[in-house]
Design a protein around this motif. Sequence first.
Motif, PDB file in Angstrom:
ATOM      1  N   THR A   7       0.835  -1.194   0.000  1.00  0.00           N
ATOM      2  CA  THR A   7       0.000   0.000   0.000  1.00  0.00           C
ATOM      3  C   THR A   7       0.875   1.250   0.000  1.00  0.00           C
ATOM      4  O   THR A   7       1.835   1.351   0.777  1.00  0.00           O
ATOM      5  N   THR A   8       0.562   2.155  -0.894  1.00  0.00           N
ATOM      6  CA  THR A   8       1.261   3.441  -0.953  1.00  0.00           C
ATOM      7  C   THR A   8       0.356   4.498  -0.349  1.00  0.00           C
ATOM      8  O   THR A   8      -0.788   4.677  -0.784  1.00  0.00           O
ATOM      9  N   ARG A   9       0.874   5.173   0.681  1.00  0.00           N
ATOM     10  CA  ARG A   9       0.104   6.242   1.329  1.00  0.00           C
ATOM     11  C   ARG A   9       0.834   7.555   1.126  1.00  0.00           C
ATOM     12  O   ARG A   9       2.014   7.660   1.444  1.00  0.00           O
ATOM     13  N   LYS A  10       0.131   8.518   0.603  1.00  0.00           N
ATOM     14  CA  LYS A  10       0.721   9.814   0.309  1.00  0.00           C
ATOM     15  C   LYS A  10       0.726  10.709   1.557  1.00  0.00           C
ATOM     16  O   LYS A  10      -0.239  10.713   2.323  1.00  0.00           O
ATOM     17  N   SER A  11       1.825  11.444   1.739  1.00  0.00           N
ATOM     18  CA  SER A  11       1.905  12.348   2.889  1.00  0.00           C
ATOM     19  C   SER A  11       1.017  13.565   2.697  1.00  0.00           C
ATOM     20  O   SER A  11       0.570  14.185   3.669  1.00  0.00           O
ATOM     21  N   ASN A  12       0.737  13.907   1.440  1.00  0.00           N
ATOM     22  CA  ASN A  12      -0.120  15.057   1.155  1.00  0.00           C
ATOM     23  C   ASN A  12      -1.530  14.556   0.857  1.00  0.00           C
ATOM     24  O   ASN A  12      -1.745  13.863  -0.134  1.00  0.00           O
ATOM     25  N   PRO A  13      -2.503  14.899   1.720  1.00  0.00           N
ATOM     26  CA  PRO A  13      -3.866  14.412   1.473  1.00  0.00           C
ATOM     27  C   PRO A  13      -4.433  14.896   0.134  1.00  0.00           C
ATOM     28  O   PRO A  13      -5.349  14.276  -0.399  1.00  0.00           O
ATOM     29  N   ALA A  14      -3.869  16.001  -0.372  1.00  0.00           N
ATOM     30  CA  ALA A  14      -4.370  16.532  -1.642  1.00  0.00           C
ATOM     31  C   ALA A  14      -3.547  16.051  -2.827  1.00  0.00           C
ATOM     32  O   ALA A  14      -3.614  16.637  -3.903  1.00  0.00           O
ATOM     33  N   ASP A  15      -2.770  15.004  -2.623  1.00  0.00           N
ATOM     34  CA  ASP A  15      -1.930  14.488  -3.711  1.00  0.00           C
ATOM     35  C   ASP A  15      -2.788  14.162  -4.932  1.00  0.00           C
ATOM     36  O   ASP A  15      -3.880  13.596  -4.803  1.00  0.00           O
ATOM     37  N   PHE A  16      -2.267  14.523  -6.103  1.00  0.00           N
ATOM     38  CA  PHE A  16      -3.039  14.376  -7.346  1.00  0.00           C
ATOM     39  C   PHE A  16      -3.434  12.929  -7.604  1.00  0.00           C
ATOM     40  O   PHE A  16      -4.531  12.636  -8.074  1.00  0.00           O
ATOM     41  N   VAL A  17      -2.543  11.994  -7.269  1.00  0.00           N
ATOM     42  CA  VAL A  17      -2.834  10.579  -7.508  1.00  0.00           C
ATOM     43  C   VAL A  17      -3.521   9.940  -6.304  1.00  0.00           C
ATOM     44  O   VAL A  17      -4.438   9.136  -6.437  1.00  0.00           O
ATOM     45  N   GLY A  18      -3.063  10.275  -5.110  1.00  0.00           N
ATOM     46  CA  GLY A  18      -3.662   9.726  -3.911  1.00  0.00           C
ATOM     47  C   GLY A  18      -3.097   8.377  -3.511  1.00  0.00           C
ATOM     48  O   GLY A  18      -2.164   7.863  -4.133  1.00  0.00           O
TER      49      GLY A  18
END
Lengths: 413, 443
Positions: B413-424
Motif C-alpha cells: 500500500t502506498t500512502r501519500k503524505s499530502n492528502p491533496a496528492d493528485f494521484v492519492g
Amino acid sequence: MLLLTAHAQASPQDIFGHGARTSALGATGAASALGPEAVWGNPALLSLGRERTFSLGVQGALMHLSAQGDGLPGALDGEPMRGTLIGALLPLPFSGALQHRIALGFSFFTPTNVVVRGRVLYPETPQFPLVTDRAQSVTVQAGFGFDLGKGIRLGAGLSALAAIAGTVIVATDTSGAVGTKVDDQLVATYAPLTGFTYDLSDSYRLGITYRGQLEARFAVRIEVYDLGSLTVPPFNIAGLAQFDPWQVQAEVARVRGPWKTAVGVTFKRWSSYPGAPEPTVLCPPEKPNCQALKPEPPGFHDTAVPRVGVERTVVDREGWGATARAGYFLEPSPTPEQRGTERIFDNTRHALTLGGGLELRGSIPLSLDLFAQGHWLAKRSHRILVDAGTGRTGKATAGGYLLAGGVVASVRF
Amino acid sequence: MRARWTFGLLAVTAVRSAEASPLGTYGFSSRETALGGAVTADTTSASAVFYNPAGLALARRLELSIGYLRVNQRLLINGKDNHVDPVRGLNFGVVAPGVVARTPFAFGLGVHLPDERISRVRTLRQEIPRWELYDNRAQILFIAATLAVRPVPWLALGGGVAFLSSTRGEFGISGTANLKEPYDSQLRHRVDADLTTVRIPLLGIRIEPDERLSLGWTYRGESKLDLQLDADINGEVDPGIGNLRVPVRYGLSSKSFDAFHPRQVALGSSVRLSPSLRANVDFVWTQWSAYQSATSRSIAHLEVDLQGLPLAIPPDPKPTVVRDPGFQDRVTPRLGVEGVAVRKASFELSFRSGYVYEHSPVPPQTGPTNFVDSDRHTIAAGLGLLLRPGFSFFQGEVAIDLHGALMILPERTTRKSNPADFVGDYRQQGRQTNLGATLGTRF
C-alpha cells in the motif's frame, strides 16, 4: 539504432571486403573465401572448415578526399574508421554420411566508437557520402554451409542491422510544467546471404554469392503542442540510413597449388536505391496531395565491379607456412553527374590490395593475416550550378584516395 | 498566414544499452530459469555467457541451443490491470570448447532477441504511476560474446562483452512553415547522428575445489539509456498584413534516462549432494542506489514579438524538476535444486526447482513520484530430458528443457503524505507467469 545518411550508405565490407585474407585478394571470395570470412564471401564455403576457429582482429581506414571549384572547400577528408572484427567457424562434428559436411559461421565487425554513422546533409553541402560515413557501420552476419558432395556446396545466412521508429511529444501538463513523452523502438532488419560453389576440377572452383538488399530506416515523429496560436505540423525526421543494394558476385578461382588466383565480378543493383531523405512533413490521409516538399529520387544506376586476387605460398613447412597476396578491383560510381545545386560527389575507385599470412601448425595453431588497400578515386568533373538566381554554372572536380589496413589473428581449437 | 521558420538545431541523443534485463529479471534458458537463476557455479551451457562466462571452459562438447520464453504480467493498481507488455523472445546460444596450447579454451555466444523489437524506450512523467522495474526495461536485446580458459583443473576464468548501441545526433529543419495549412509547409531536414558502441563487461571466475563443490563469482556492468533532445527554432510569422513579420523563437531542452540496469555481483555455490542430486545457492548484489529516473527533464522557452497582433501566446511552462528516486541496493538470494529421476544409457530425465526472493529497491512513494513496485517471490520448476539417440551420423546428445515460473508480488500500500496528492493512496500487487522451452544439441 538510429541510422542516418544523406545518400546511400553501405557497409564497410562493401567498400573494403570482409576479413584480412579476402581483403588482400581484391575483395574476392565467392569461390575462394576461407574461415569465418566466408560468411560474407560465400557461406557455402563454410563447409570447407575442418577445425573450430575463433578470429579477432582490427581494421582501419583513412580517407583523403577533395572537391575543387566554385564555392567548394577543397579538402573534404572523412573521419578515420577503426573497428574490431570477431569471427567464428564451427564445423558440426556429425559422423557417418554427414561427416565434414556442415559448418556454421559468425562474423561481427564493430567500429570502435560507433555502430553506425549516418548523416542526412542538405544536398548543397559538399560531401562524399559513399566513401566516408558508409564505412562506419556495424556488420553482423551468420550463416551455414552444406557440402552436398560431388563438388557441390550450398550455403545460406543473413546480415542484420537495426532501424528505429518512434515518437517524441512535447507538451505541458496540468501543473503547467513542460514534459516530453518519448516512445521509440529499435527493430531488426535482415537481408539474406546465399551461396553456391561447384568444383570444376581438382584445382578450379566456381562460386556464386547472392546478398540481399539490406536497409535500415529511421523515422522519428516529433510533435510540439501548446504554442498558443502558433501551430506546426508533426515533423517527420525520417530517412533511409543504411543501404546495401542486392548484389550477385560470380567468381572462378584456382584453389590448389602454390599459386592461387580468383577472378570475378560483382553486380550491384544500385538503381533500386530510393534515396535517403524522406519528406519532413507527411501528407495526412485527408489531404494526400498536400504541397509539402518531397525529395527528388537520386537517379543511381547499376554497377559491375571486376575483381582479381592472387595468393602465393612462400613457405610451406611442417611447423609453419607463409603466403603473400595481392589483388585489384574497380568500383564504378553509381551516382549521376552533379548538374544542379547538389554537391554529392562520388568517383570511380581503383583499389590495389596487398597482404600476407602466417600460419603456425604446432601446439599453438595460430594464424595471422594482414592486409592493406589503396583506393585511388579517379578525378571526375561536374558542371554545377553555382548561382541558382543567375543560372551561373562552374566546374567542380572531385578526387582523392583511401588507405585501409588490418590484421586478424585466428586460433584453431 | 504563413510563417518562415529556420529550425536552428534539433538534437536528439539517445544511448541504448543492454545488460541484465530481461535475463536477470526472467532468466536465460529453461534449465537455468527452473533453478531460479542460482547457477553462478553451475552452468556450462550458452547461458553461462550471462550467468558466469568462466563456466564455458568446463563445457566438453560443441553445443547449439535455441529456446523461447514468454512472460505474462498481471500487475495491478487498486485492483485494475495496468496491461504491462508481456515479454516474449527467442534465445540462441553457442558454446565451442577446445584446447589451445594444452589449455581448455571455449568461445561462447548468447543472444536474447525479443519478438517485436530490439529495444523499447518509453519515458513518462514522474507523477504517472508505472511499474518501473517491469515495464519497458525488459524490452531489450541481449547479445554477448565471451571467452573462457581453464589454466588449472580447479580454476576457470571467463570474460566478455555484451553490446548493443547508442545514438547521438543532431536534427536540423529549415524552410517555410505554413501556419494556415501546416501540411503545405515547405520544410526539409538534415540529420547528423551516430549510433555509438556500448560495451558492457561480463567477468566470471569458477573454482572447483573438489568433485562435489563448485564456487562462482560474476560481475556484470551497469548500463542505461540517455535520451536528450534540444531544439532551437528561429523563424518569422507572416500574418498577411503587408510586409509585417513577427519574429518567433522556440527553444526546448529535454533530457532523460531509461532502461537502466544496475551493476551486479553474484556469488554462488553448487554442491553435489549425491550422484543424482545437486543444490545451488546464489547471492546477487544489485546496485539499485545508482538508479536514475526515466522521467525527462524539460525546459521550454517561446519568444514572440507580437507587435500588437491578436495572437495567443502561452507563458513559458515551468521546468521539470526530477526527484531522486532514492532506490536502495539489495541482495537477492537464489536457491535451486536439480535431481536426476531416471538415468539410462539412452536418456536421462531430470527435475528442477528454484526459489528467489527479491526485496523491492523502491522506497515508499509518499511524495509526488509514483514508482510502483513490490517485493517479488519467484517459484520455479522444470524438467530436463537428455537424449542420446545413437544415430550413425550423430553421436551426441539432445537436451530438451522446459520451465515454468510463478512470480508473486504481494500487496503493498502506498500512502501519500499530502492528502491533496493528485494521484492519492493506492494498492499495488501482481503476478507474473513465465513459461518456456530450450532445445540444445551437443555434438
